[in-house]
Design an enzyme around this catalytic site. Structure first.
Site, PDB file in Angstrom:
ATOM      1  N   GLU A  78       6.857   2.607  -8.177  1.00  0.00           N
ATOM      2  CA  GLU A  78       8.105   2.829  -7.453  1.00  0.00           C
ATOM      3  C   GLU A  78       9.159   3.451  -8.352  1.00  0.00           C
ATOM      4  O   GLU A  78       8.951   3.640  -9.557  1.00  0.00           O
ATOM      5  CB  GLU A  78       8.580   1.496  -6.849  1.00  0.00           C
ATOM      6  CG  GLU A  78       7.551   0.977  -5.828  1.00  0.00           C
ATOM      7  CD  GLU A  78       8.012  -0.250  -5.058  1.00  0.00           C
ATOM      8  OE1 GLU A  78       8.986  -0.908  -5.467  1.00  0.00           O
ATOM      9  OE2 GLU A  78       7.369  -0.528  -4.026  1.00  0.00           O
TER      10      GLU A  78
ATOM     11  N   CYS B  47       2.345   5.812  -3.852  1.00  0.00           N
ATOM     12  CA  CYS B  47       1.389   4.790  -3.409  1.00  0.00           C
ATOM     13  C   CYS B  47       0.210   4.701  -4.375  1.00  0.00           C
ATOM     14  O   CYS B  47      -0.112   5.671  -5.082  1.00  0.00           O
ATOM     15  CB  CYS B  47       0.855   5.126  -2.028  1.00  0.00           C
ATOM     16  SG  CYS B  47       2.038   4.941  -0.698  1.00  0.00           S
TER      17      CYS B  47
ATOM     18  N   GLU C 295      -2.996   4.693  -3.756  1.00  0.00           N
ATOM     19  CA  GLU C 295      -4.090   5.622  -3.467  1.00  0.00           C
ATOM     20  C   GLU C 295      -3.771   7.014  -4.024  1.00  0.00           C
ATOM     21  O   GLU C 295      -4.651   7.723  -4.517  1.00  0.00           O
ATOM     22  CB  GLU C 295      -4.327   5.743  -1.954  1.00  0.00           C
ATOM     23  CG  GLU C 295      -4.659   4.431  -1.259  1.00  0.00           C
ATOM     24  CD  GLU C 295      -3.414   3.702  -0.739  1.00  0.00           C
ATOM     25  OE1 GLU C 295      -2.389   3.688  -1.446  1.00  0.00           O
ATOM     26  OE2 GLU C 295      -3.478   3.154   0.366  1.00  0.00           O
TER      27      GLU C 295
ATOM     28  N   CYS D 100      -1.419   4.543   3.982  1.00  0.00           N
ATOM     29  CA  CYS D 100      -0.383   5.216   4.769  1.00  0.00           C
ATOM     30  C   CYS D 100      -0.855   6.638   5.111  1.00  0.00           C
ATOM     31  O   CYS D 100      -1.853   7.131   4.574  1.00  0.00           O
ATOM     32  CB  CYS D 100       0.940   5.252   4.001  1.00  0.00           C
ATOM     33  SG  CYS D 100       1.017   6.520   2.731  1.00  0.00           S
TER      34      CYS D 100
ATOM     35  N   CYS E 164      -1.283   9.064   2.200  1.00  0.00           N
ATOM     36  CA  CYS E 164      -2.440   8.730   1.360  1.00  0.00           C
ATOM     37  C   CYS E 164      -3.756   9.116   2.029  1.00  0.00           C
ATOM     38  O   CYS E 164      -4.711   9.479   1.352  1.00  0.00           O
ATOM     39  CB  CYS E 164      -2.436   7.253   1.003  1.00  0.00           C
ATOM     40  SG  CYS E 164      -1.168   6.871  -0.217  1.00  0.00           S
TER      41      CYS E 164
HETATM   42  N1  THU Z   1       2.023   1.376  -0.594  1.00  0.00           N
HETATM   43  C1  THU Z   1       0.873   1.789  -1.223  1.00  0.00           C
HETATM   44  O1  THU Z   1       0.800   1.828  -2.454  1.00  0.00           O
HETATM   45  N2  THU Z   1      -0.168   2.181  -0.450  1.00  0.00           N
HETATM   46  C2  THU Z   1      -0.163   2.176   0.920  1.00  0.00           C
HETATM   47  O2  THU Z   1      -1.116   2.627   1.524  1.00  0.00           O
HETATM   48  C3  THU Z   1       0.978   1.613   1.659  1.00  0.00           C
HETATM   49  C4  THU Z   1       2.180   1.315   0.842  1.00  0.00           C
HETATM   50  C5  THU Z   1       3.157   0.969  -1.432  1.00  0.00           C
HETATM   51  C6  THU Z   1       4.340   1.906  -1.371  1.00  0.00           C
HETATM   52  C7  THU Z   1       5.478   0.992  -1.793  1.00  0.00           C
HETATM   53  O3  THU Z   1       5.530   0.981  -3.220  1.00  0.00           O
HETATM   54  C8  THU Z   1       5.030  -0.380  -1.309  1.00  0.00           C
HETATM   55  O4  THU Z   1       3.643  -0.281  -1.012  1.00  0.00           O
HETATM   56  C9  THU Z   1       5.762  -0.864  -0.080  1.00  0.00           C
HETATM   57  O5  THU Z   1       5.686   0.071   0.943  1.00  0.00           O
END
Ligand code: THU
Length: 155
Positions: A55, A64, A66, A108, A111
């Site tokens: 983040e 993310c 992935e 998401c 991703c």
């Molecule tokens: N996040 C992921 O790393 N992968 C996903 O497929 C969904 C969301 C992360 C993004 C963010 O840092 C946290 O989860 C909350 O949304």
């Protein structure tokens, strides 16, 4: 190009991949959402590449898990056919313990597209293992992202 469904994976290999995703989640940098995610990508040669979410204080710039894993794959030696992807996530408590929610964590939309690029390069339709405390769902990438745009569209 029609992608070949990647073959199913052995229970032991599946467990190993899920364990790699759990382990990757412990290395997340997610001080804002406190939702720690780990992704593990399994290739036909047996190699596993992991990533965790990263983040940023400028929230919208967050990456993310992935996407981080896919960037590692494509920026290092690309490893050929993508067989399976495991995704694990959960809220972290003050003691650093990650508690997965009951529902499976599904990649998401962004991703899905990023994973699809890696899959299309190797011509597979990988199994995506979406992990949750109450339920884990195995689903093909082509079901998560039908009619994906990819390298062939630009040929
Ligand atoms: N996040 C992921 O790393 N992968 C996903 O497929 C969904 C969301 C992360 C993004 C963010 O840092 C946290 O989860 C909350 O949304």
């Amino acid at each position: 190009m029609t992608a070949a469904a990647a073959p199913g994976i052995e229970p032991e290999t599946r467990e190993h991949l899920m364990s790699a995703a759990r382990d990757a989640a412990t290395r997340a940098y997610a001080p804002y959402s406190k939702f720690h995610v780990g992704a593990a990508l399994l290739f036909a040669d047996g190699s596993v590449v992991t990533g965790a979410n990263v983040e940023n204080a400028s929230y919208g710039l967050s990456l993310c898990a992935e996407t981080v894993a896919a960037a590692k794959v494509l920026s290092e030696d690309w490893r050929g056919g993508l067989v399976a992807v495991a995704v694990h996530g959960g809220m972290v408590d003050a003691g650093g313990h990650i508690a997965p929610g009951a529902d499976p964590v599904t990649p998401c939309g962004r991703c899905r597209q990023v994973i699809s690029e890696v899959a299309q390069l190797g011509g597979t339709d990988p199994l995506v293992i979406c992990m949750g405390a109450a339920e884990t769902v195995d689903i093909r990438l082509s079901q998560l992202l039908p009619m994906a745009f990819g390298p062939a569209n630009l040929a």
